[in-house]
Design an enzyme around this catalytic site. Structure first.
Site, PDB file in Angstrom:
ATOM      1  N   GLU A 112      57.938  35.643 -13.222  1.00  0.00           N
ATOM      2  CA  GLU A 112      59.030  36.401 -13.839  1.00  0.00           C
ATOM      3  C   GLU A 112      60.336  36.246 -13.062  1.00  0.00           C
ATOM      4  O   GLU A 112      61.396  36.070 -13.657  1.00  0.00           O
ATOM      5  CB  GLU A 112      58.672  37.895 -13.907  1.00  0.00           C
ATOM      6  CG  GLU A 112      57.439  38.200 -14.734  1.00  0.00           C
ATOM      7  CD  GLU A 112      56.163  38.313 -13.906  1.00  0.00           C
ATOM      8  OE1 GLU A 112      55.306  39.147 -14.246  1.00  0.00           O
ATOM      9  OE2 GLU A 112      56.013  37.553 -12.919  1.00  0.00           O
ATOM     10  N   HIS A 129      57.185  34.723  -7.907  1.00  0.00           N
ATOM     11  CA  HIS A 129      56.450  35.115  -9.111  1.00  0.00           C
ATOM     12  C   HIS A 129      57.079  34.453 -10.330  1.00  0.00           C
ATOM     13  O   HIS A 129      58.284  34.156 -10.338  1.00  0.00           O
ATOM     14  CB  HIS A 129      56.500  36.635  -9.290  1.00  0.00           C
ATOM     15  CG  HIS A 129      55.611  37.388  -8.353  1.00  0.00           C
ATOM     16  ND1 HIS A 129      54.987  38.558  -8.708  1.00  0.00           N
ATOM     17  CD2 HIS A 129      55.234  37.148  -7.075  1.00  0.00           C
ATOM     18  CE1 HIS A 129      54.272  39.013  -7.700  1.00  0.00           C
ATOM     19  NE2 HIS A 129      54.413  38.166  -6.684  1.00  0.00           N
TER      20      HIS A 129
END
Length: 159
Positions: free
Chosen positions: A55, A53
């Site tokens: 993040e 992901h």
């Protein structure tokens, strides 16, 4: 243009990299002392990895850059509200603040489904700012999913 908009634009540029790979267009930057120290974009399908992901990629890069897992003086700018996995990593990294483009009513964990970033029971809470360049972030995501549905429809019609 505000500082929040400036850095969200940088996160949007990262999301466009994911879009170009036919990944869900989510982008992220982490800022420390008014400088971008890390960038990330969604690469889950490309890497075949649940953990890829935007993040998590940015947190890993920021920790490497600072030489510390604690990112207490950093702000994350992300185009879509973090999921439960990313929200947990944000809390664990001791991120000071998260600035969110668009909310995710089906899976968001910064206020939509849950708010893991500000649970009083945890030893750290994260400041949240929502809706920065929301329309631009939302439009990119909805356009991506519309194109994906159209592509799947065309494939079904050609079978």
């Amino acid at each position: 243009m505000t500082q929040e908009e400036k850095y969200m634009k940088a996160a949007i540029r990262e999301a466009k990299k994911a879009y170009a790979l036919e990944e869900v267009p989510i982008g992220c930057v982490i800022v420390q002392n008014d400088r971008i120290i890390a960038r990330g974009y969604n690469r889950r399908n490309t890497e075949g990895n649940t953990l890829a992901h935007a993040e998590l990629t940015a947190i890993k890069k920021a920790s490497k850059k600072t030489g510390d897992w604690r990112l207490e003086d950093c702000t994350m700018y992300v185009t879509l509200e973090p999921c439960q996995m990313c929200a947990g990593a944000i809390v664990q990294s001791r991120m000071k603040k998260v600035v969110i483009g668009s909310m995710n009513p089906k899976a968001g964990c910064a206020g939509s489904v849950l708010n893991l970033l500000q649970m009083a029971q945890f030893n750290h809470q994260v400041e949240i700012e929502r809706g920065v360049l929301e329309e631009e972030c939302s439009t990119m995501l909805s356009g991506f999913f519309r194109e994906l549905r159209d592509k799947k429809k065309r494939l079904r019609e050609n079978v």
